[in-house]
Design an enzyme around this catalytic site. Structure first.
Site, PDB file in Angstrom:
ATOM      1  N   LYS A 137     -43.325 -54.216  29.350  1.00  0.00           N
ATOM      2  CA  LYS A 137     -43.969 -53.591  30.242  1.00  0.00           C
ATOM      3  C   LYS A 137     -45.416 -54.432  30.640  1.00  0.00           C
ATOM      4  O   LYS A 137     -46.376 -53.679  30.797  1.00  0.00           O
ATOM      5  CB  LYS A 137     -44.306 -51.923  30.268  1.00  0.00           C
ATOM      6  CG  LYS A 137     -42.848 -51.372  29.767  1.00  0.00           C
ATOM      7  CD  LYS A 137     -43.053 -49.674  29.785  1.00  0.00           C
ATOM      8  CE  LYS A 137     -41.642 -49.214  29.935  1.00  0.00           C
ATOM      9  NZ  LYS A 137     -40.557 -49.449  28.698  1.00  0.00           N
ATOM     10  N   ARG A 138     -45.031 -55.620  30.713  1.00  0.00           N
ATOM     11  CA  ARG A 138     -46.162 -56.492  30.904  1.00  0.00           C
ATOM     12  C   ARG A 138     -46.687 -56.538  32.551  1.00  0.00           C
ATOM     13  O   ARG A 138     -45.960 -56.423  33.281  1.00  0.00           O
ATOM     14  CB  ARG A 138     -46.220 -57.899  30.419  1.00  0.00           C
ATOM     15  CG  ARG A 138     -45.767 -58.131  28.898  1.00  0.00           C
ATOM     16  CD  ARG A 138     -46.861 -57.557  27.992  1.00  0.00           C
ATOM     17  NE  ARG A 138     -46.860 -57.984  26.651  1.00  0.00           N
ATOM     18  CZ  ARG A 138     -46.568 -57.219  25.866  1.00  0.00           C
ATOM     19  NH1 ARG A 138     -46.161 -56.252  25.884  1.00  0.00           N
ATOM     20  NH2 ARG A 138     -46.472 -57.980  24.506  1.00  0.00           N
TER      21      ARG A 138
END
Lengths: 300, 300
Positions: free
Chosen positions: B104-105
């Protein structure tokens, strides 16, 4: 340790500086003296990142209350880079600085707890003081961070109004008459107000870009318990004057990040031939003077 | 390598399985045979995570097209954990599986490029095939990921409608008559349609939770070029039938993640006394049977 926001306020006061130095190592931009060749293996590049970032820390330690290592540049190197990140955090702490890792992490429930546990507080695996967090997953994704931050005297900075042009695509959309970033900001403010330190600011801080000075001032007024991490100064186009609206009347309530403009100062024409750490120090000192001249921090 | 979505479609077809196994190692939940003591140093815990996750991969390799290591649980251990993550990715690839790292960058501009460069594609430092990405920073933050994914035959899964209860706080708010998640979904669909593979799906995928079956079906109809990563099955409450709306008529277009329900199957009463890898395999096989019975994948 005191509450993170008290520690931050005390450090800003002691150094009369709201400058946050962003540690964004990039191979191509490293000073000649420590830059490995472009094809060097990750472990060699990681070691050069460690040497560079620790050198920046040494050059600016008395000019800045807090540094912000950018996780992305260390992650780019794979596992070797993460070892360097750990070493940089440790070095910054030993130099008496606060450390906010810029990871923009988040996830749901117990996974968010794992991120919080890993990154928040000096007893954590990474040993930093604060972490940037993304809000898209909602209130239950933020709660593990603020809860653990309160327990460990750590801090959390939630993305509210980001500095990039594209941030407006969803952040500026109107919901019930106000932009999304205002809704996110109000939620962060409620978290901050619920756990305020002696200095008046809570464990939940906010990321608000210098590139939108009007919104910065609007959010400052709407979020009186929320300390701001202000990116977008310098290389991204924001001036010291643009950040003025992010401070409270006492010169507190904000730190302003500068990454490229400080750490790669050796590449500026005016610093040609100078030792790279001297150039970094000169650039940091110049930024601090600008903040003292053009923001309420000058009154500290 | 073929286009990532073609590789994924081919693997789903070959195994008649849309099951994605989430590798979420948690110390307290590891099987007795490989669980270190609670106070073990990070390097020891990291090694147990590596052994556990590689053991899960070996147990499920012919039942699943793709695994999803959760970065948070490795990061929780500090640098030692990241070394284990790298080893797990390498092992999964060697076992013939696709790998999507759940990180979830995201970040702005050149920082997003660094994340994309580090995580996307088998030539990257981490060597995985795909990455989950958060959308709050807007379109210019997503562009470096889809651009590099196209160049490297990699994939990106953007958070659209998450599986947690709090996700609705902002994702469900109405903007011009439609919820935020629809706006994000439509943007992702435009990115997917712009670079579709032979199978019809583009490099940009979407994370859409099984816990909201109606919205899942709504988004499936609105996003015909977008492959879905569906979390929320099993431990979070979603059933196989709840995920049916996420597939296309050909049984493609979705993988459904199960983490705890598969990898910690040894703790279920029905598997008491059984070898832990046998329990993992049985749980994975049971999930696959449910998908074959209750989703269009059964027609493959």
């Amino acid at each position: 340790m005191p509450h993170f926001m008290d520690a931050l306020a005390a450090a800003v006061r002691a150094k009369r500086s709201p400058l946050m130095v962003g540690l964004d190592p990039r191979l191509a931009s490293l000073p000649d003296a420590i830059r490995p060749e472009a094809e060097a293996p990750p472990a060699v590049v990681a070691e050069s990142f460690r040497v560079f970032c620790c050198g920046v820390v040494d050059a600016v330690a008395d000019l800045t209350p807090i540094v912000k290592p950018q996780a992305a540049f260390f992650e780019q190197l794979g596992p070797a880079g993460m070892g360097a990140l750990g070493a940089v955090i440790e070095h910054a702490r030993a130099a008496g600085l606060l450390v906010c890792v810029d990871g923009k992490r988040n996830d749901i429930g117990s996974t968010a707890e794992a991120y919080a546990d890993g990154w928040l507080g000096r007893s954590s695996a990474w040993g930093g003081d604060a972490l940037t967090v993304s809000p898209y997953l909602g209130d239950d994704s933020l709660e593990p961070f603020t809860k653990l931050a309160a327990e460990r005297d750590a801090g959390v900075f939630v993305l509210v109004k980001t500095s990039n042009p594209g941030g407006k695509l969803w952040q500026d959309r109107q919901i019930d008459g106000r932009p999304l970033y205002r809704h996110v900001g109000e939620h962060v403010e409620s978290l901050a107000a619920a756990a305020a330190a002696d200095c008046g600011y809570g464990v939940a801080g906010a990321v608000v870009g210098a590139t939108y000075p009007e919104q910065l001032a609007e959010l400052r007024a709407a979020m009186p318990h929320t300390w701001f991490l202000i990116p977008g100064f310098g290389a991204q186009g924001g001036s010291a004057a643009d950040t003025a609206g992010g401070f409270d009347a006492n010169g507190l309530g904000a730190v302003v990040n500068s990454s490229r403009g400080v750490i790669f100062a050796h590449a500026k024409p005016e610093h040609a031939g100078r030792d790279w750490q001297d150039a970094v120090r000169a650039a940091a000192a110049e930024a601090v003077e600008q903040f003292r001249a053009e923001t309420p921090t000058g009154g500290l």
